[in-house]
Design a protein around this motif. Structure first.
Motif, PDB file in Angstrom:
ATOM      1  N   ALA A  38       0.996  -1.279   0.029  1.00  0.00           N
ATOM      2  CA  ALA A  38      -0.176  -0.069   0.064  1.00  0.00           C
ATOM      3  C   ALA A  38       0.904   1.287  -0.043  1.00  0.00           C
ATOM      4  CB  ALA A  38      -1.037   0.024   1.212  1.00  0.00           C
ATOM      5  N   MET A  39       1.870   1.155   0.684  1.00  0.00           N
ATOM      6  CA  MET A  39       2.891   2.251   0.907  1.00  0.00           C
ATOM      7  C   MET A  39       3.339   2.785  -0.444  1.00  0.00           C
ATOM      8  SD  MET A  39       4.286   2.259   4.720  1.00  0.00           S
ATOM      9  CE  MET A  39       4.863   3.828   4.942  1.00  0.00           C
ATOM     10  N   THR A  40       3.877   1.506  -0.927  1.00  0.00           N
ATOM     11  CA  THR A  40       4.752   1.660  -2.308  1.00  0.00           C
ATOM     12  C   THR A  40       3.901   2.217  -3.334  1.00  0.00           C
ATOM     13  OG1 THR A  40       6.020  -0.376  -1.893  1.00  0.00           O
ATOM     14  CG2 THR A  40       5.981   0.276  -4.066  1.00  0.00           C
ATOM     15  N   LEU A  41       2.288   1.601  -3.551  1.00  0.00           N
ATOM     16  CA  LEU A  41       1.478   2.227  -4.523  1.00  0.00           C
ATOM     17  C   LEU A  41       1.314   3.337  -4.179  1.00  0.00           C
ATOM     18  CD1 LEU A  41      -0.746  -1.202  -4.654  1.00  0.00           C
ATOM     19  CD2 LEU A  41       0.672   0.076  -6.636  1.00  0.00           C
ATOM     20  N   THR A  42       1.127   3.850  -2.919  1.00  0.00           N
ATOM     21  CA  THR A  42       0.960   5.291  -2.646  1.00  0.00           C
ATOM     22  C   THR A  42       2.029   6.448  -3.276  1.00  0.00           C
ATOM     23  OG1 THR A  42      -0.437   4.836  -0.748  1.00  0.00           O
ATOM     24  CG2 THR A  42       0.272   7.013  -0.780  1.00  0.00           C
ATOM     25  N   GLY A  43       3.293   6.095  -2.958  1.00  0.00           N
ATOM     26  CA  GLY A  43       4.607   6.638  -3.502  1.00  0.00           C
ATOM     27  C   GLY A  43       4.421   6.665  -5.027  1.00  0.00           C
ATOM     28  N   ASP A  48       3.926   8.990 -10.479  1.00  0.00           N
ATOM     29  CA  ASP A  48       3.173   8.732 -11.794  1.00  0.00           C
ATOM     30  C   ASP A  48       2.418  10.091 -12.155  1.00  0.00           C
ATOM     31  OD1 ASP A  48       3.740   6.146 -12.039  1.00  0.00           O
ATOM     32  OD2 ASP A  48       1.879   5.417 -11.343  1.00  0.00           O
ATOM     33  N   ILE A  49       1.995  10.726 -11.093  1.00  0.00           N
ATOM     34  CA  ILE A  49       1.355  12.126 -11.315  1.00  0.00           C
ATOM     35  C   ILE A  49       2.449  13.326 -11.816  1.00  0.00           C
ATOM     36  CG2 ILE A  49       0.160  14.182 -10.451  1.00  0.00           C
ATOM     37  CD1 ILE A  49      -1.826  12.029 -10.889  1.00  0.00           C
ATOM     38  N   GLY A  50       3.833  12.972 -11.349  1.00  0.00           N
ATOM     39  CA  GLY A  50       4.695  13.885 -11.741  1.00  0.00           C
ATOM     40  C   GLY A  50       5.168  13.478 -13.181  1.00  0.00           C
ATOM     41  N   ARG A  51       5.048  12.406 -13.412  1.00  0.00           N
ATOM     42  CA  ARG A  51       5.461  11.673 -14.919  1.00  0.00           C
ATOM     43  C   ARG A  51       4.526  12.170 -15.907  1.00  0.00           C
ATOM     44  NH1 ARG A  51       6.748   5.971 -14.782  1.00  0.00           N
ATOM     45  NH2 ARG A  51       7.551   6.330 -17.062  1.00  0.00           N
ATOM     46  N   LEU A  52       3.293  12.299 -15.592  1.00  0.00           N
ATOM     47  CA  LEU A  52       2.016  12.435 -16.294  1.00  0.00           C
ATOM     48  C   LEU A  52       2.341  13.865 -16.747  1.00  0.00           C
ATOM     49  CD1 LEU A  52      -0.522  12.260 -17.752  1.00  0.00           C
ATOM     50  CD2 LEU A  52      -1.549  12.608 -15.228  1.00  0.00           C
ATOM     51  N   LEU A  53       2.317  14.670 -15.705  1.00  0.00           N
ATOM     52  CA  LEU A  53       2.289  16.262 -15.989  1.00  0.00           C
ATOM     53  C   LEU A  53       3.709  16.643 -16.743  1.00  0.00           C
ATOM     54  CD1 LEU A  53       1.326  17.425 -12.317  1.00  0.00           C
ATOM     55  CD2 LEU A  53       0.004  17.523 -14.565  1.00  0.00           C
ATOM     56  N   ILE A  70       2.614   6.088 -19.757  1.00  0.00           N
ATOM     57  CA  ILE A  70       2.955   7.398 -18.635  1.00  0.00           C
ATOM     58  C   ILE A  70       1.656   7.984 -18.346  1.00  0.00           C
ATOM     59  CG2 ILE A  70       4.020   9.319 -18.410  1.00  0.00           C
ATOM     60  CD1 ILE A  70       6.380   8.221 -20.109  1.00  0.00           C
ATOM     61  N   LEU A  71       0.863   7.914 -19.297  1.00  0.00           N
ATOM     62  CA  LEU A  71      -0.292   8.679 -19.420  1.00  0.00           C
ATOM     63  C   LEU A  71      -1.715   8.022 -18.560  1.00  0.00           C
ATOM     64  CD1 LEU A  71      -0.657  10.230 -22.932  1.00  0.00           C
ATOM     65  CD2 LEU A  71       0.007  11.504 -20.813  1.00  0.00           C
ATOM     66  N   THR A  72      -1.344   6.577 -18.530  1.00  0.00           N
ATOM     67  CA  THR A  72      -2.590   6.097 -17.922  1.00  0.00           C
ATOM     68  C   THR A  72      -1.933   5.353 -16.472  1.00  0.00           C
ATOM     69  OG1 THR A  72      -1.785   4.067 -19.040  1.00  0.00           O
ATOM     70  CG2 THR A  72      -3.493   5.232 -19.946  1.00  0.00           C
ATOM     71  N   ALA A  73      -0.780   5.560 -16.336  1.00  0.00           N
ATOM     72  CA  ALA A  73       0.132   4.906 -15.115  1.00  0.00           C
ATOM     73  C   ALA A  73      -0.916   5.307 -13.709  1.00  0.00           C
ATOM     74  CB  ALA A  73       1.353   5.030 -15.005  1.00  0.00           C
ATOM     75  N   PRO A  74      -0.979   6.968 -13.684  1.00  0.00           N
ATOM     76  CA  PRO A  74      -1.651   7.014 -12.425  1.00  0.00           C
ATOM     77  C   PRO A  74      -3.113   6.457 -12.179  1.00  0.00           C
ATOM     78  CG  PRO A  74      -0.804   9.191 -13.622  1.00  0.00           C
ATOM     79  CD  PRO A  74      -0.684   7.904 -14.563  1.00  0.00           C
ATOM     80  N   THR A  75      -3.690   6.438 -13.360  1.00  0.00           N
ATOM     81  CA  THR A  75      -5.108   5.859 -12.856  1.00  0.00           C
ATOM     82  C   THR A  75      -4.905   4.213 -12.607  1.00  0.00           C
ATOM     83  OG1 THR A  75      -6.118   7.332 -14.318  1.00  0.00           O
ATOM     84  CG2 THR A  75      -7.541   5.395 -13.996  1.00  0.00           C
ATOM     85  N   ILE A 113      -4.419  22.082 -17.274  1.00  0.00           N
ATOM     86  CA  ILE A 113      -3.384  21.911 -16.379  1.00  0.00           C
ATOM     87  C   ILE A 113      -1.973  22.094 -17.474  1.00  0.00           C
ATOM     88  CG2 ILE A 113      -1.989  20.774 -14.683  1.00  0.00           C
ATOM     89  CD1 ILE A 113      -4.745  19.740 -13.694  1.00  0.00           C
ATOM     90  N   ILE A 114      -1.893  21.238 -18.365  1.00  0.00           N
ATOM     91  CA  ILE A 114      -0.940  21.292 -19.309  1.00  0.00           C
ATOM     92  C   ILE A 114      -0.672  22.272 -20.193  1.00  0.00           C
ATOM     93  CG2 ILE A 114      -0.108  18.661 -18.473  1.00  0.00           C
ATOM     94  CD1 ILE A 114      -1.294  17.992 -21.258  1.00  0.00           C
ATOM     95  N   ASP A 115      -1.788  23.101 -20.378  1.00  0.00           N
ATOM     96  CA  ASP A 115      -1.749  24.166 -21.216  1.00  0.00           C
ATOM     97  C   ASP A 115      -1.965  23.954 -22.581  1.00  0.00           C
ATOM     98  OD1 ASP A 115      -2.058  27.012 -21.889  1.00  0.00           O
ATOM     99  OD2 ASP A 115      -0.176  27.257 -21.988  1.00  0.00           O
ATOM    100  N   VAL A 116      -2.669  22.901 -23.139  1.00  0.00           N
ATOM    101  CA  VAL A 116      -2.808  22.341 -24.523  1.00  0.00           C
ATOM    102  C   VAL A 116      -3.208  23.507 -25.448  1.00  0.00           C
ATOM    103  CG1 VAL A 116      -4.109  20.871 -26.005  1.00  0.00           C
ATOM    104  CG2 VAL A 116      -3.302  19.933 -23.933  1.00  0.00           C
ATOM    105  N   HIS A 117      -4.079  24.485 -25.040  1.00  0.00           N
ATOM    106  CA  HIS A 117      -4.391  25.614 -25.763  1.00  0.00           C
ATOM    107  C   HIS A 117      -3.601  26.768 -25.608  1.00  0.00           C
ATOM    108  CE1 HIS A 117      -7.710  22.941 -26.468  1.00  0.00           C
ATOM    109  NE2 HIS A 117      -8.066  22.588 -25.086  1.00  0.00           N
TER     110      HIS A 117
END
Length: 161
Positions: A38-43, A48-53, A70-75, A113-117
């Motif tokens: 659980a702790m490993t998955l939380t970290g 994963d969020i950082g890599r997604l951004l 990378i885009l689907t990893a956080p989910t 968030i990533i400013d696509v537009h």
């Protein structure tokens, strides 16, 4: 005859005590393994969020099939975390549900968030940092809170278990 009965009873009691101790140790080891998972998955989720951004900022939404993992990893990580928490730490289920809802809200706004537009094209580094912190703060605070509660589980008993 009486001596044999008491000797046998003492040996049986000792064998049962050892068996109970071995069983308790097995349960403790299993609990530690689940807690570590659980702790490993939380970290991993936070990473994963950082890599997604990061990939989002680089590609501005024009991700390639190579970037899909990378885009689907956080989910994916969050779904696995939800299962581990539900099975082994049900007292923390509401915490992981809150993370899920914050994650869902953040992902719905990922293009902004990533400013696509290009709406934030002219912002300076300070404004960029402030905007990103504001966007991910609700989710990351919940992740930090869950990690703290999991750490408490390692020291004693889990909150509301």
């Amino acid at each position: 005859m009486t001596t044999n009965f008491f000797t046998f009873k003492g040996e049986r009691d000792e064998a049962l005590r050892k068996e109970r101790a071995a069983h308790d140790e097995t349960l403790r080891k299993e609990r530690v393994a689940h807690l570590e998972r659980a702790m490993t998955l939380t970290g991993k989720y936070a990473n994963d969020i950082g890599r997604l951004l990061g990939i989002g900022f680089i590609t501005k939404g024009a991700a390639t099939p190579k970037d899909l993992a990378i885009l689907t990893a956080p989910t994916d990580t969050l779904q696995e975390l939800i299962v581990v928490i539900a099975l082994y730490f049900p007292g923390l289920k509401s915490d992981v549900d809150q993370i899920f809802h914050a994650h869902e809200a953040m992902i719905k706004r990922i293009d902004e968030i990533i400013d696509v537009h290009g709406q934030h094209r002219r912002e300076d580094a300070a404004a960029f940092t402030q905007r990103i912190e504001k966007e991910i703060k609700p989710t990351m605070e919940l992740v930090g809170s869950l990690m703290k509660k999991l750490s408490e589980c390692a020291k004693a008993r889990c909150p509301s278990e």
